[in-house]
Scaffold this active site. Structure first.
Site, short mmCIF file in Angstrom:
data_model
loop_
_atom_site.label_atom_id
_atom_site.label_comp_id
_atom_site.label_asym_id
_atom_site.label_seq_id
_atom_site.Cartn_x
_atom_site.Cartn_y
_atom_site.Cartn_z
N HIS A 200 -0.99 0.21 -10.08
CA HIS A 200 -1.62 -0.85 -9.13
C HIS A 200 -2.15 -1.99 -9.82
O HIS A 200 -3.37 -2.44 -10.03
CB HIS A 200 -2.69 -0.12 -8.40
CG HIS A 200 -3.13 -0.72 -7.17
ND1 HIS A 200 -3.24 -0.09 -5.82
CD2 HIS A 200 -3.14 -2.23 -6.78
CE1 HIS A 200 -3.57 -1.13 -4.91
NE2 HIS A 200 -3.56 -2.18 -5.36
N ARG B 86 0.94 -1.20 0.03
CA ARG B 86 -0.03 0.09 0.01
C ARG B 86 0.88 1.23 -0.01
O ARG B 86 2.09 1.33 0.78
CB ARG B 86 -0.84 0.13 1.05
CG ARG B 86 -1.98 -1.08 1.22
CD ARG B 86 -2.90 -0.44 0.22
NE ARG B 86 -4.07 -1.47 -0.07
CZ ARG B 86 -4.17 -2.31 -1.01
NH1 ARG B 86 -3.18 -2.47 -1.74
NH2 ARG B 86 -5.38 -3.08 -0.85
C1 GLV Z 1 -5.00 -4.92 -4.43
O1 GLV Z 1 -4.59 -3.94 -4.30
C2 GLV Z 1 -5.64 -5.94 -3.39
O2 GLV Z 1 -5.45 -5.81 -2.25
O3 GLV Z 1 -6.21 -6.94 -3.86
#
Ligand code: GLV
Length: 307
Positions: A270, A222
Protein backbone atom coordinates in the site's frame (compact mmCIF):
# COMPACT_ATOMS: atom_id res chain seq x y z
CA UNK A 1 -10.21 28.37 16.17
CA UNK A 2 -8.82 24.89 16.32
CA UNK A 3 -8.82 21.78 14.24
CA UNK A 4 -9.21 18.18 15.37
CA UNK A 5 -6.95 15.50 13.98
CA UNK A 6 -6.68 11.73 14.03
CA UNK A 7 -4.42 9.25 12.31
CA UNK A 8 -2.43 6.22 13.41
CA UNK A 9 0.16 6.83 10.67
CA UNK A 10 3.79 6.84 11.75
CA UNK A 11 4.22 10.41 10.46
CA UNK A 12 1.27 11.82 12.45
CA UNK A 13 3.44 14.50 14.09
CA UNK A 14 4.78 15.67 10.73
CA UNK A 15 1.21 15.99 9.45
CA UNK A 16 0.07 17.83 12.53
CA UNK A 17 2.89 20.36 12.18
CA UNK A 18 2.27 20.74 8.44
CA UNK A 19 -1.44 21.41 9.02
CA UNK A 20 -0.66 23.97 11.72
CA UNK A 21 1.76 25.77 9.40
CA UNK A 22 -0.63 25.66 6.44
CA UNK A 23 -3.39 27.15 8.63
CA UNK A 24 -1.30 30.05 9.97
CA UNK A 25 -0.59 28.49 13.34
CA UNK A 26 -4.10 27.22 14.09
CA UNK A 27 -4.10 24.71 16.98
CA UNK A 28 -4.30 21.10 15.84
CA UNK A 29 -5.74 19.00 18.70
CA UNK A 30 -6.40 15.29 19.06
CA UNK A 31 -9.90 14.32 17.95
CA UNK A 32 -10.22 12.12 21.03
CA UNK A 33 -10.20 15.20 23.28
CA UNK A 34 -13.35 16.59 21.63
CA UNK A 35 -13.90 20.37 21.62
CA UNK A 36 -15.52 23.29 19.81
CA UNK A 37 -13.74 22.73 16.49
CA UNK A 38 -15.70 22.96 13.22
CA UNK A 39 -13.33 20.77 11.22
CA UNK A 40 -11.70 17.38 11.74
CA UNK A 41 -8.91 16.00 9.53
CA UNK A 42 -8.74 12.24 9.87
CA UNK A 43 -7.67 8.87 8.59
CA UNK A 44 -9.57 5.85 9.92
CA UNK A 45 -10.96 7.60 12.99
CA UNK A 46 -13.15 5.47 15.26
CA UNK A 47 -16.75 6.77 15.14
CA UNK A 48 -16.94 7.09 18.93
CA UNK A 49 -14.14 9.68 18.81
CA UNK A 50 -16.64 12.18 17.33
CA UNK A 51 -18.98 12.01 20.33
CA UNK A 52 -17.78 15.25 21.95
CA UNK A 53 -17.49 17.55 18.91
CA UNK A 54 -20.85 19.36 18.87
CA UNK A 55 -19.87 22.09 16.37
CA UNK A 56 -18.37 19.81 13.75
CA UNK A 57 -19.28 20.79 10.17
CA UNK A 58 -16.58 19.27 7.97
CA UNK A 59 -14.47 16.11 8.00
CA UNK A 60 -11.46 16.01 5.66
CA UNK A 61 -9.64 12.84 4.60
CA UNK A 62 -5.88 12.64 4.97
CA UNK A 63 -5.83 10.46 1.87
CA UNK A 64 -7.44 10.14 -1.52
CA UNK A 65 -9.63 7.25 -0.37
CA UNK A 66 -12.81 8.17 1.44
CA UNK A 67 -14.34 4.80 2.29
CA UNK A 68 -13.22 5.46 5.88
CA UNK A 69 -15.20 8.74 5.90
CA UNK A 70 -18.31 7.19 4.42
CA UNK A 71 -18.33 4.55 7.12
CA UNK A 72 -18.64 7.41 9.64
CA UNK A 73 -21.60 9.06 7.95
CA UNK A 74 -24.31 6.83 9.48
CA UNK A 75 -23.24 7.83 12.99
CA UNK A 76 -22.59 11.55 12.40
CA UNK A 77 -25.27 14.27 12.09
CA UNK A 78 -26.64 14.42 8.52
CA UNK A 79 -25.44 17.98 7.78
CA UNK A 80 -21.75 17.22 8.26
CA UNK A 81 -19.86 17.46 4.97
CA UNK A 82 -16.89 15.43 3.78
CA UNK A 83 -13.88 16.23 1.61
CA UNK A 84 -11.27 14.06 -0.07
CA UNK A 85 -7.60 14.94 -0.45
CA UNK A 86 -6.70 15.94 -4.00
CA UNK A 87 -2.99 16.70 -4.36
CA UNK A 88 -1.00 16.80 -7.61
CA UNK A 89 1.90 15.15 -5.79
CA UNK A 90 -0.26 12.12 -5.01
CA UNK A 91 -1.49 12.06 -8.60
CA UNK A 92 2.10 11.98 -9.84
CA UNK A 93 3.05 9.29 -7.32
CA UNK A 94 0.16 7.12 -8.43
CA UNK A 95 0.87 7.68 -12.12
CA UNK A 96 4.54 6.74 -11.73
CA UNK A 97 3.75 3.67 -9.63
CA UNK A 98 1.34 2.34 -12.25
CA UNK A 99 3.74 3.21 -15.07
CA UNK A 100 6.49 1.32 -13.22
CA UNK A 101 4.49 -1.87 -12.69
CA UNK A 102 3.08 -1.82 -16.22
CA UNK A 103 6.53 -1.29 -17.76
CA UNK A 104 8.04 -3.99 -15.53
CA UNK A 105 5.65 -6.54 -17.04
CA UNK A 106 5.51 -5.03 -20.52
CA UNK A 107 9.30 -5.00 -20.92
CA UNK A 108 9.70 -8.45 -19.27
CA UNK A 109 11.76 -7.06 -16.39
CA UNK A 110 10.06 -9.50 -14.02
CA UNK A 111 11.14 -12.42 -16.20
CA UNK A 112 14.67 -11.06 -16.72
CA UNK A 113 15.11 -10.78 -12.95
CA UNK A 114 14.16 -14.43 -12.65
CA UNK A 115 16.48 -15.39 -15.50
CA UNK A 116 19.35 -13.49 -13.93
CA UNK A 117 19.03 -15.53 -10.76
CA UNK A 118 19.76 -18.58 -12.91
CA UNK A 119 22.45 -16.82 -15.01
CA UNK A 120 20.19 -17.55 -17.91
CA UNK A 121 20.59 -15.49 -21.12
CA UNK A 122 17.45 -15.54 -23.21
CA UNK A 123 15.97 -12.77 -25.31
CA UNK A 124 12.27 -12.14 -24.85
CA UNK A 125 10.31 -9.91 -27.15
CA UNK A 126 7.52 -7.48 -26.38
CA UNK A 127 4.85 -5.65 -28.32
CA UNK A 128 5.42 -1.98 -28.89
CA UNK A 129 3.56 0.32 -26.53
CA UNK A 130 1.60 1.69 -29.50
CA UNK A 131 0.21 -1.81 -30.04
CA UNK A 132 -0.57 -2.38 -26.38
CA UNK A 133 -3.85 -1.27 -24.85
CA UNK A 134 -4.19 -0.37 -21.19
CA UNK A 135 -7.66 -0.03 -19.70
CA UNK A 136 -7.83 2.31 -16.74
CA UNK A 137 -10.89 1.69 -14.56
CA UNK A 138 -11.69 4.87 -12.67
CA UNK A 139 -11.26 8.35 -14.11
CA UNK A 140 -11.11 10.39 -10.96
CA UNK A 141 -8.34 12.59 -9.58
CA UNK A 142 -5.93 9.62 -9.64
CA UNK A 143 -7.27 7.57 -12.57
CA UNK A 144 -6.94 10.44 -15.04
CA UNK A 145 -3.26 11.18 -14.34
CA UNK A 146 -2.57 7.44 -14.50
CA UNK A 147 -4.20 7.27 -17.92
CA UNK A 148 -2.37 10.40 -19.06
CA UNK A 149 1.02 9.00 -17.99
CA UNK A 150 0.40 5.73 -19.83
CA UNK A 151 -0.71 7.63 -22.93
CA UNK A 152 2.39 9.83 -22.73
CA UNK A 153 4.53 6.67 -22.59
CA UNK A 154 2.94 5.63 -25.89
CA UNK A 155 0.36 3.09 -24.76
CA UNK A 156 -3.12 2.99 -26.23
CA UNK A 157 -5.34 3.99 -23.35
CA UNK A 158 -9.03 3.43 -22.78
CA UNK A 159 -10.85 4.54 -19.68
CA UNK A 160 -13.87 3.37 -17.80
CA UNK A 161 -15.93 5.50 -15.47
CA UNK A 162 -19.27 5.41 -13.71
CA UNK A 163 -20.71 8.11 -15.93
CA UNK A 164 -19.89 9.01 -19.54
CA UNK A 165 -17.27 11.64 -20.25
CA UNK A 166 -15.97 13.05 -23.47
CA UNK A 167 -13.54 15.68 -22.21
CA UNK A 168 -10.47 13.42 -22.23
CA UNK A 169 -8.10 12.60 -25.06
CA UNK A 170 -8.72 8.85 -24.70
CA UNK A 171 -12.06 7.08 -25.06
CA UNK A 172 -13.97 6.53 -21.81
CA UNK A 173 -16.57 3.79 -21.60
CA UNK A 174 -19.14 3.93 -18.86
CA UNK A 175 -21.59 1.85 -16.93
CA UNK A 176 -21.60 -1.90 -16.49
CA UNK A 177 -22.33 -2.28 -20.23
CA UNK A 178 -19.21 -0.34 -21.11
CA UNK A 179 -16.97 -2.42 -18.89
CA UNK A 180 -16.73 -5.26 -21.40
CA UNK A 181 -15.81 -2.87 -24.20
CA UNK A 182 -13.22 -1.17 -22.02
CA UNK A 183 -11.35 -4.32 -20.98
CA UNK A 184 -11.90 -6.72 -23.90
CA UNK A 185 -8.89 -5.63 -25.95
CA UNK A 186 -6.60 -4.62 -23.11
CA UNK A 187 -3.28 -6.25 -22.29
CA UNK A 188 -3.36 -4.44 -18.93
CA UNK A 189 -6.35 -3.59 -16.78
CA UNK A 190 -5.54 -1.02 -14.11
CA UNK A 191 -8.09 -0.41 -11.34
CA UNK A 192 -7.96 3.05 -9.72
CA UNK A 193 -11.45 2.93 -8.28
CA UNK A 194 -13.12 4.24 -5.15
CA UNK A 195 -14.69 1.57 -2.96
CA UNK A 196 -18.47 1.67 -3.48
CA UNK A 197 -21.27 -0.90 -3.52
CA UNK A 198 -20.73 -1.15 -7.31
CA UNK A 199 -16.96 -1.59 -7.20
CA UNK A 200 -16.81 -4.01 -4.26
CA UNK A 201 -15.63 -7.38 -5.68
CA UNK A 202 -15.56 -5.95 -9.22
CA UNK A 203 -12.15 -7.57 -9.84
CA UNK A 204 -13.50 -11.11 -9.88
CA UNK A 205 -14.38 -13.99 -12.19
CA UNK A 206 -16.98 -12.17 -14.35
CA UNK A 207 -14.51 -9.36 -15.15
CA UNK A 208 -11.61 -11.78 -15.63
CA UNK A 209 -13.78 -13.66 -18.16
CA UNK A 210 -14.23 -10.41 -20.14
CA UNK A 211 -10.49 -9.76 -20.20
CA UNK A 212 -8.22 -10.84 -23.00
CA UNK A 213 -6.55 -14.19 -22.23
CA UNK A 214 -3.14 -13.50 -20.72
CA UNK A 215 -4.00 -9.95 -19.63
CA UNK A 216 -2.35 -8.46 -16.55
CA UNK A 217 -4.23 -6.89 -13.65
CA UNK A 218 -3.09 -3.90 -11.60
CA UNK A 219 -5.05 -2.90 -8.49
CA UNK A 220 -4.12 0.31 -6.70
CA UNK A 221 -7.58 0.94 -5.26
CA UNK A 222 -8.92 -1.12 -2.40
CA UNK A 223 -8.45 -4.77 -1.52
CA UNK A 224 -12.20 -5.26 -1.11
CA UNK A 225 -12.53 -4.68 -4.85
CA UNK A 226 -10.73 -7.94 -5.63
CA UNK A 227 -11.79 -11.52 -4.97
CA UNK A 228 -8.43 -13.16 -4.28
CA UNK A 229 -9.72 -16.69 -4.86
CA UNK A 230 -10.97 -15.69 -8.33
CA UNK A 231 -7.62 -14.13 -9.17
CA UNK A 232 -5.76 -17.29 -8.16
CA UNK A 233 -8.18 -19.40 -10.21
CA UNK A 234 -7.73 -17.11 -13.23
CA UNK A 235 -3.94 -17.40 -12.92
CA UNK A 236 -4.14 -21.18 -12.59
CA UNK A 237 -6.34 -21.35 -15.68
CA UNK A 238 -3.97 -19.08 -17.61
CA UNK A 239 -6.76 -16.55 -18.15
CA UNK A 240 -4.65 -13.85 -16.53
CA UNK A 241 -0.86 -13.78 -16.75
CA UNK A 242 -0.23 -11.92 -13.51
CA UNK A 243 -1.11 -9.06 -11.23
CA UNK A 244 0.42 -6.15 -9.36
CA UNK A 245 -1.48 -5.53 -6.16
CA UNK A 246 -1.03 -2.61 -3.78
CA UNK A 247 -4.13 -2.88 -1.59
CA UNK A 248 -5.57 -5.81 0.33
CA UNK A 249 -8.72 -6.63 2.19
CA UNK A 250 -6.65 -7.20 5.30
CA UNK A 251 -3.51 -5.09 5.77
CA UNK A 252 -0.78 -5.99 6.46
CA UNK A 253 -1.42 -8.90 4.11
CA UNK A 254 -1.34 -11.91 6.47
CA UNK A 255 1.71 -14.20 6.10
CA UNK A 256 -0.58 -17.14 5.33
CA UNK A 257 -2.15 -15.44 2.30
CA UNK A 258 -1.64 -17.56 -0.83
CA UNK A 259 -1.03 -14.34 -2.80
CA UNK A 260 2.49 -14.00 -1.33
CA UNK A 261 3.89 -17.11 -2.92
CA UNK A 262 2.65 -16.60 -6.48
CA UNK A 263 5.51 -15.50 -8.66
CA UNK A 264 3.12 -13.95 -11.20
CA UNK A 265 1.93 -11.57 -8.49
CA UNK A 266 3.82 -8.44 -7.41
CA UNK A 267 2.82 -7.35 -3.93
CA UNK A 268 3.52 -3.80 -2.76
CA UNK A 269 2.53 -2.76 0.78
CA UNK A 270 0.00 0.00 0.00
CA UNK A 271 2.58 2.51 -1.18
CA UNK A 272 1.37 3.42 -4.68
CA UNK A 273 0.32 6.92 -3.73
CA UNK A 274 1.16 7.87 -0.18
CA UNK A 275 -0.17 11.20 1.03
CA UNK A 276 2.51 13.86 1.25
CA UNK A 277 2.35 16.05 4.39
CA UNK A 278 3.78 19.30 2.99
CA UNK A 279 1.64 19.56 -0.15
CA UNK A 280 -1.27 17.59 1.29
CA UNK A 281 -1.60 19.89 4.30
CA UNK A 282 -1.66 22.92 1.98
CA UNK A 283 -4.40 21.33 -0.15
CA UNK A 284 -6.45 20.48 2.94
CA UNK A 285 -5.92 23.97 4.38
CA UNK A 286 -7.12 25.56 1.13
CA UNK A 287 -10.25 23.39 1.23
CA UNK A 288 -10.90 24.35 4.86
CA UNK A 289 -10.47 28.07 4.12
CA UNK A 290 -12.87 27.89 1.16
CA UNK A 291 -15.36 26.07 3.32
CA UNK A 292 -15.11 28.49 6.23
CA UNK A 293 -15.29 31.63 4.12
CA UNK A 294 -17.74 30.64 1.35
CA UNK A 295 -19.21 27.30 2.39
CA UNK A 296 -17.73 25.79 -0.78
CA UNK A 297 -15.86 22.49 -1.12
CA UNK A 298 -13.86 21.75 -4.23
CA UNK A 299 -13.36 18.08 -3.40
CA UNK A 300 -16.63 17.18 -1.75
CA UNK A 301 -17.49 13.54 -1.09
CA UNK A 302 -21.14 12.66 -1.70
CA UNK A 303 -22.60 9.95 0.49
CA UNK A 304 -25.26 8.95 -2.07
CA UNK A 305 -22.73 8.11 -4.81
CA UNK A 306 -20.20 6.86 -2.21
CA UNK A 307 -17.18 8.87 -3.41
C1 GLV B 1 -4.67 5.53 0.22
O1 GLV B 1 -5.06 4.41 0.07
C2 GLV B 1 -5.49 6.67 0.07
O2 GLV B 1 -6.71 6.48 -0.07
O3 GLV B 1 -5.00 7.80 0.09
Amino acid sequence: VSLLFHTAWENAEVWRAALRDALDGEAVEPLEGGGEADVAVVWNAPPRAFAAVPRLKLVCSLGAGVDHLLSLSPVLPGDIRFSRLVDPVMAERMALHVLAVVLRRHRNLDLFERQQRDRHWRRLFHDDAADTTVAVLGQGSLGRPVAAALAAAGFKVVGWARSPRTDLSWPVYSGMDGLHEAVAGAAFVVAVLPLTAETRSILSAPLFAMMRPGAYLVNVGRGEQMVARDLLDALDAGRLSGAALDAFESEPLPPESPLWSRREILITPHVASLSNPATGARAIAAEICRFRSEGILRNEVFCDRQY
